[in-house]
Design a protein around this motif. Sequence first.
Motif, PDB file in Angstrom:
ATOM      1  N   UNK A 142      -3.630  -7.022   3.473  1.00 22.07           N
ATOM      2  CA  UNK A 142      -2.724  -6.180   2.430  1.00 22.07           C
ATOM      3  C   UNK A 142      -3.513  -5.641   1.435  1.00 22.07           C
ATOM      4  N   UNK A 143      -4.652  -6.254   0.928  1.00 27.99           N
ATOM      5  CA  UNK A 143      -5.781  -5.760  -0.043  1.00 27.99           C
ATOM      6  C   UNK A 143      -6.080  -4.195   0.565  1.00 27.99           C
ATOM      7  N   UNK A 144      -6.390  -4.116   1.757  1.00 26.66           N
ATOM      8  CA  UNK A 144      -6.764  -2.810   2.432  1.00 26.66           C
ATOM      9  C   UNK A 144      -5.955  -1.925   2.178  1.00 26.66           C
ATOM     10  N   UNK A 145      -4.606  -2.158   2.802  1.00 30.37           N
ATOM     11  CA  UNK A 145      -3.317  -1.327   2.986  1.00 30.37           C
ATOM     12  C   UNK A 145      -2.991  -0.831   1.628  1.00 30.37           C
ATOM     13  N   UNK A 146      -3.053  -1.642   0.651  1.00 35.82           N
ATOM     14  CA  UNK A 146      -2.675  -1.409  -0.668  1.00 35.82           C
ATOM     15  C   UNK A 146      -3.566  -0.538  -1.509  1.00 35.82           C
ATOM     16  N   UNK A 147      -4.769  -0.169  -0.966  1.00 34.51           N
ATOM     17  CA  UNK A 147      -5.774   0.503  -1.565  1.00 34.51           C
ATOM     18  C   UNK A 147      -5.175   1.961  -2.049  1.00 34.51           C
TER      19      UNK A 147
ATOM     20  N   UNK B 101      -9.607   9.763   4.906  1.00 35.46           N
ATOM     21  CA  UNK B 101      -9.392   8.277   4.598  1.00 35.46           C
ATOM     22  C   UNK B 101      -9.212   7.447   5.542  1.00 35.46           C
ATOM     23  N   UNK B 102      -8.271   7.754   6.617  1.00 36.75           N
ATOM     24  CA  UNK B 102      -7.699   6.972   7.594  1.00 36.75           C
ATOM     25  C   UNK B 102      -8.869   6.380   8.481  1.00 36.75           C
ATOM     26  N   UNK B 103      -9.719   7.339   8.725  1.00 38.72           N
ATOM     27  CA  UNK B 103     -10.771   6.594   9.509  1.00 38.72           C
ATOM     28  C   UNK B 103     -11.780   5.661   8.924  1.00 38.72           C
ATOM     29  N   UNK B 104     -11.901   5.908   7.453  1.00 39.00           N
ATOM     30  CA  UNK B 104     -12.489   4.647   6.888  1.00 39.00           C
ATOM     31  C   UNK B 104     -11.629   3.477   7.084  1.00 39.00           C
ATOM     32  N   UNK B 105     -10.442   3.877   6.652  1.00 39.70           N
ATOM     33  CA  UNK B 105      -9.421   2.670   7.023  1.00 39.70           C
ATOM     34  C   UNK B 105      -9.653   1.737   8.256  1.00 39.70           C
ATOM     35  N   UNK B 106      -9.576   2.658   9.474  1.00 40.33           N
ATOM     36  CA  UNK B 106      -9.660   2.052  10.660  1.00 40.33           C
ATOM     37  C   UNK B 106     -11.039   1.346  10.853  1.00 40.33           C
TER      38      UNK B 106
END
Length: 129
Positions: free
Chosen positions: A91-96, A41-46
Amino acid sequence: MTFTLLELVNAEEAIKKLSMQQLSPKIAYRIAKLIKSIQSETSIFYEQRNSIIKSMSNSRDATNEEKSKGMIGPVFEVKSELIEEYKNKMKDLVDITVNINCEPLPLDMLEEIKISSLDMIALGNLVKE
């Protein structure tokens, strides 16, 4: 288990610290599974975070002072007229919320491991009593 991306990003470093210790095979296996689930999940986040930053920023070379602090490559600065939009997108990204296929680590399983209070806080719901 359901987490926000922010929770997973915050937990990522703490779980990696745990993985660097000498562990029983059972604990090592559970932690390895957690790391793999978190990193998926975090790789997509980055990737998404970097895309937002690049699309809303100007790049420049790092100053000598920045280089002395370990910064290498280009430095990205969000354009002043886009700061509010940038904050909203981040904010929208980290709140997913995402689901990862894992079970939390039982607290008693971690008894043999030295872990800081800050790392326990960062692990959050990845550990249960």
